[in-house]
Design a protein around this motif. Structure first.
Motif, PDB file in Angstrom:
ATOM      1  N   SER A  99       0.937  -1.276  -0.208  1.00 24.51           N
ATOM      2  CA  SER A  99       0.102  -0.097  -0.037  1.00 24.51           C
ATOM      3  C   SER A  99       0.877   1.321   0.001  1.00 24.51           C
ATOM      4  O   SER A  99       0.285   2.535   0.011  1.00 24.51           O
ATOM      5  N   TRP A 100       2.217   1.162  -0.017  1.00 26.88           N
ATOM      6  CA  TRP A 100       2.985   2.219   0.026  1.00 26.88           C
ATOM      7  C   TRP A 100       3.032   2.630  -1.482  1.00 26.88           C
ATOM      8  O   TRP A 100       3.547   3.793  -1.723  1.00 26.88           O
ATOM      9  N   ILE A 101       2.610   1.843  -2.397  1.00 22.67           N
ATOM     10  CA  ILE A 101       2.812   2.529  -3.885  1.00 22.67           C
ATOM     11  C   ILE A 101       1.543   3.294  -4.361  1.00 22.67           C
ATOM     12  O   ILE A 101       0.442   2.988  -3.655  1.00 22.67           O
ATOM     13  N   SER A 102       1.734   4.255  -5.141  1.00 23.49           N
ATOM     14  CA  SER A 102       0.347   5.120  -5.528  1.00 23.49           C
ATOM     15  C   SER A 102      -0.125   3.929  -6.598  1.00 23.49           C
ATOM     16  O   SER A 102       0.372   3.254  -7.368  1.00 23.49           O
ATOM     17  N   HIS A 103      -1.524   4.391  -6.987  1.00 24.29           N
ATOM     18  CA  HIS A 103      -2.356   3.706  -7.974  1.00 24.29           C
ATOM     19  C   HIS A 103      -1.900   4.070  -9.207  1.00 24.29           C
ATOM     20  O   HIS A 103      -1.724   3.124 -10.217  1.00 24.29           O
ATOM     21  N   GLY A 104      -1.363   5.155  -9.504  1.00 23.50           N
ATOM     22  CA  GLY A 104      -0.632   5.706 -10.853  1.00 23.50           C
ATOM     23  C   GLY A 104       0.486   4.773 -11.182  1.00 23.50           C
ATOM     24  O   GLY A 104       0.743   4.333 -12.329  1.00 23.50           O
ATOM     25  N   ASP A 105       1.277   4.629 -10.206  1.00 22.03           N
ATOM     26  CA  ASP A 105       2.539   3.886 -10.118  1.00 22.03           C
ATOM     27  C   ASP A 105       2.303   2.268 -10.508  1.00 22.03           C
ATOM     28  O   ASP A 105       2.493   1.585 -11.395  1.00 22.03           O
ATOM     29  N   LEU A 106       1.123   1.804  -9.505  1.00 21.32           N
ATOM     30  CA  LEU A 106       0.773   0.539  -9.821  1.00 21.32           C
ATOM     31  C   LEU A 106      -0.043   0.083 -11.195  1.00 21.32           C
ATOM     32  O   LEU A 106       0.472  -0.857 -11.654  1.00 21.32           O
ATOM     33  N   TYR A 107      -0.784   0.929 -11.748  1.00 21.36           N
ATOM     34  CA  TYR A 107      -1.346   0.679 -13.039  1.00 21.36           C
ATOM     35  C   TYR A 107      -0.375   0.751 -14.097  1.00 21.36           C
ATOM     36  O   TYR A 107      -0.424  -0.184 -14.996  1.00 21.36           O
ATOM     37  N   THR A 108       0.606   1.623 -13.999  1.00 24.77           N
ATOM     38  CA  THR A 108       1.511   1.631 -15.167  1.00 24.77           C
ATOM     39  C   THR A 108       2.516   0.469 -15.075  1.00 24.77           C
ATOM     40  O   THR A 108       2.965  -0.108 -15.791  1.00 24.77           O
ATOM     41  N   LEU A 109       3.131   0.205 -13.555  1.00 23.11           N
ATOM     42  CA  LEU A 109       4.031  -0.886 -13.473  1.00 23.11           C
ATOM     43  C   LEU A 109       3.236  -2.130 -13.844  1.00 23.11           C
ATOM     44  O   LEU A 109       4.149  -2.977 -14.364  1.00 23.11           O
ATOM     45  N   ALA A 110       2.107  -2.444 -13.698  1.00 17.54           N
ATOM     46  CA  ALA A 110       1.279  -3.613 -14.149  1.00 17.54           C
ATOM     47  C   ALA A 110       1.311  -3.784 -15.569  1.00 17.54           C
ATOM     48  O   ALA A 110       1.762  -4.669 -16.074  1.00 17.54           O
ATOM     49  N   GLY A 111       1.320  -2.519 -16.442  1.00 18.08           N
ATOM     50  CA  GLY A 111       1.333  -2.662 -17.893  1.00 18.08           C
ATOM     51  C   GLY A 111       2.835  -3.118 -18.232  1.00 18.08           C
ATOM     52  O   GLY A 111       2.886  -3.968 -19.326  1.00 18.08           O
ATOM     53  N   VAL A 112       3.603  -2.485 -17.488  1.00 16.55           N
ATOM     54  CA  VAL A 112       4.994  -2.895 -17.934  1.00 16.55           C
ATOM     55  C   VAL A 112       5.660  -4.402 -17.494  1.00 16.55           C
ATOM     56  O   VAL A 112       6.112  -4.779 -18.356  1.00 16.55           O
ATOM     57  N   THR A 113       5.070  -5.085 -16.512  1.00 15.40           N
ATOM     58  CA  THR A 113       5.218  -6.143 -15.877  1.00 15.40           C
ATOM     59  C   THR A 113       4.551  -7.086 -17.147  1.00 15.40           C
ATOM     60  O   THR A 113       5.140  -8.212 -17.621  1.00 15.40           O
ATOM     61  N   ALA A 114       3.144  -6.761 -17.570  1.00 19.80           N
ATOM     62  CA  ALA A 114       2.600  -7.586 -18.646  1.00 19.80           C
ATOM     63  C   ALA A 114       3.281  -7.722 -19.927  1.00 19.80           C
ATOM     64  O   ALA A 114       3.359  -8.841 -20.255  1.00 19.80           O
ATOM     65  N   VAL A 115       3.880  -6.481 -20.363  1.00 16.11           N
ATOM     66  CA  VAL A 115       4.595  -6.726 -21.731  1.00 16.11           C
ATOM     67  C   VAL A 115       5.583  -7.283 -21.341  1.00 16.11           C
ATOM     68  O   VAL A 115       5.994  -8.414 -22.272  1.00 16.11           O
ATOM     69  N   GLN A 116       6.618  -7.394 -20.470  1.00 16.07           N
ATOM     70  CA  GLN A 116       7.706  -8.234 -20.526  1.00 16.07           C
ATOM     71  C   GLN A 116       7.521  -9.470 -20.049  1.00 16.07           C
ATOM     72  O   GLN A 116       8.391 -10.428 -20.621  1.00 16.07           O
ATOM     73  N   GLU A 117       6.637  -9.768 -19.331  1.00 23.28           N
ATOM     74  CA  GLU A 117       6.306 -11.335 -19.016  1.00 23.28           C
ATOM     75  C   GLU A 117       5.504 -11.924 -20.146  1.00 23.28           C
ATOM     76  O   GLU A 117       5.355 -13.080 -20.539  1.00 23.28           O
ATOM     77  N   ALA A 118       5.017 -11.313 -21.464  1.00 23.90           N
ATOM     78  CA  ALA A 118       4.774 -11.822 -22.385  1.00 23.90           C
ATOM     79  C   ALA A 118       5.714 -11.875 -23.533  1.00 23.90           C
ATOM     80  O   ALA A 118       5.463 -12.171 -24.718  1.00 23.90           O
ATOM     81  N   GLN A 119       7.097 -12.057 -23.062  1.00 22.09           N
ATOM     82  CA  GLN A 119       8.244 -11.998 -23.853  1.00 22.09           C
ATOM     83  C   GLN A 119       8.429 -10.779 -24.826  1.00 22.09           C
ATOM     84  O   GLN A 119       9.097 -10.677 -25.935  1.00 22.09           O
TER      85      GLN A 119
END
Ligand code: HEM
Ligand SMILES: CCN(CC)c1nc(N)c2ccccc2n1
Length: 289
Positions: A97-117
């Motif tokens: 919960s220390w992370i902001s929602h703005g950082d979480l939504y964008t980090l999720a998009g980064v994670t998804a692209v990288q984990e999709a190779q």
């Protein structure tokens, strides 16, 4: 006005890599979602839609305030289907919960692209949650029935050029359209969770036929069960866009490089980061085995 990023001095790349890993492991764990496409594509989409409200003409919207967490924004008809992405991220936010929602939504998009190779996406934290009354009005996301001038004009609102526009739409290599979300259906054939230049290869090589779908909307369908939105097909109907489509269809590395740069610019639209703030480049789960 311009949003100034405030990096959390007590958090290091290790802390954000922990959040990345929790998202990545949850994507692997919940692999049955949407007929085994998984959550990756809608995480890429929620990162894009939380950034896609940006308007450089009045410096409003964008990912900074994390306003996708409010009903007014998540209930925008353009965001149909994204509540499932928000619910996927709720336990991640609860744990970190220390992370902001703005950082979480964008980090999720980064994670998804990288984990999709897909390519590495450099990412900077520092977005600060803003109150509900700063939520932009609905209607700032693009219309799938637009032609090539509509598409160029729409992304002009962010200051994107043709290269950035075509590269970004290449994210349609992931996932699918859902009649109940957007009024478009398919592709039945290729819905994929692997990041590649396939969207451009299909766009060029398939035998497309414009037809009305079950919702009465026109879309392009191919004998193999692929589909293109009118706004996708628009990339074939403009000479400058078509040149880029061909380049990416023939060179996946070029697409990966251009996509990564454009996606960073999208996720950071409207945000000023401190000059000395170096982006983080996260390891994939496979790289940490
Ligand atoms: C002209 C611009 C664009 C238009 C009109 C558009 C439109 C759409 C539509 C109608 C859907 C289907 C939603 C559903 O029925 O569930 C979709 C899905 C998707 N879009 Fe876009 N999009 C655009 C640009 C982008 C960009 C810039 C990105 C990311 C960089 C993106 C990423 C995605 C992804 C990953 C999906 C699949 C989601 C899923 O599988 O549920 N799109 N888009
Ligand atoms: C390239 C064919 N696919 C699935 C891999 C595809 N094609 C699309 N045209 C498409 C459009 C919006 C969202 C997902 C999409 N997926």
């Amino acid at each position: 006005g311009l949003n100034v990023a405030i990096p959390n001095k007590s958090k290091s790349i290790k802390d954000y890599q922990n959040v990345y890993n929790d998202i990545a492991e949850k994507i692997r764990e919940e692999d049955e979602f949407d007929n085994y496409i998984g959550y990756g594509p809608i995480l890429v989409r929620i990162a894009w839609h939380s950034s896609g409200t940006f308007d450089k003409n009045n410096m409003t919207g964008g990912s900074f305030g994390g306003t996708m967490r409010f009903k007014k924004e998540i209930n925008d008809p353009s965001n149909a289907g994204l509540k499932q992405a928000d619910e996927f991220l709720a336990p991640i936010y609860k744990k970190h919960s220390w992370i902001s929602h703005g950082d979480l939504y964008t980090l999720a998009g980064v994670t998804a692209v990288q984990e999709a190779q897909g390519p590495k996406i450099p990412w900077r934290p520092g977005r600060v949650d803003q109150p509900e009354n700063t939520t932009p009005e609905n209607g700032r996301l693009p219309d799938a029935t637009g032609d090539s001038s509509y598409v160029r004009n729409y992304f002009g609102r962010f200051g994107f050029n043709d290269t950035e526009i075509v590269a970004l739409i290449g994210a349609h290599c992931l996932g699918k359209t859902h009649l109940e979300n957007s009024g478009f259906e398919g592709p039945w054939g290729a819905a994929s969770n692997v990041f590649s230049n396939e969207f451009f290869v299909n766009l060029l090589n398939e035998n497309w036929k414009l037809q009305k779908n079950a919702a009465g909307n026109e879309q392009y369908d191919s004998p193999k069960g692929y589909m293109m939105l009118p706004a996708d097909f628009a990339l074939r109907q403009d000479n400058k866009f078509l040149k880029l489509v061909k380049a990416y269809a023939n060179d996946q590395d070029l697409f990966f490089n251009d996509f990564a740069k454009a996606y960073v610019k999208l996720l950071e639209s409207g945000i000023h980061f401190p000059a000395d703030q170096k982006p983080f480049i996260f390891k994939t789960l496979d790289e940490q085995e």
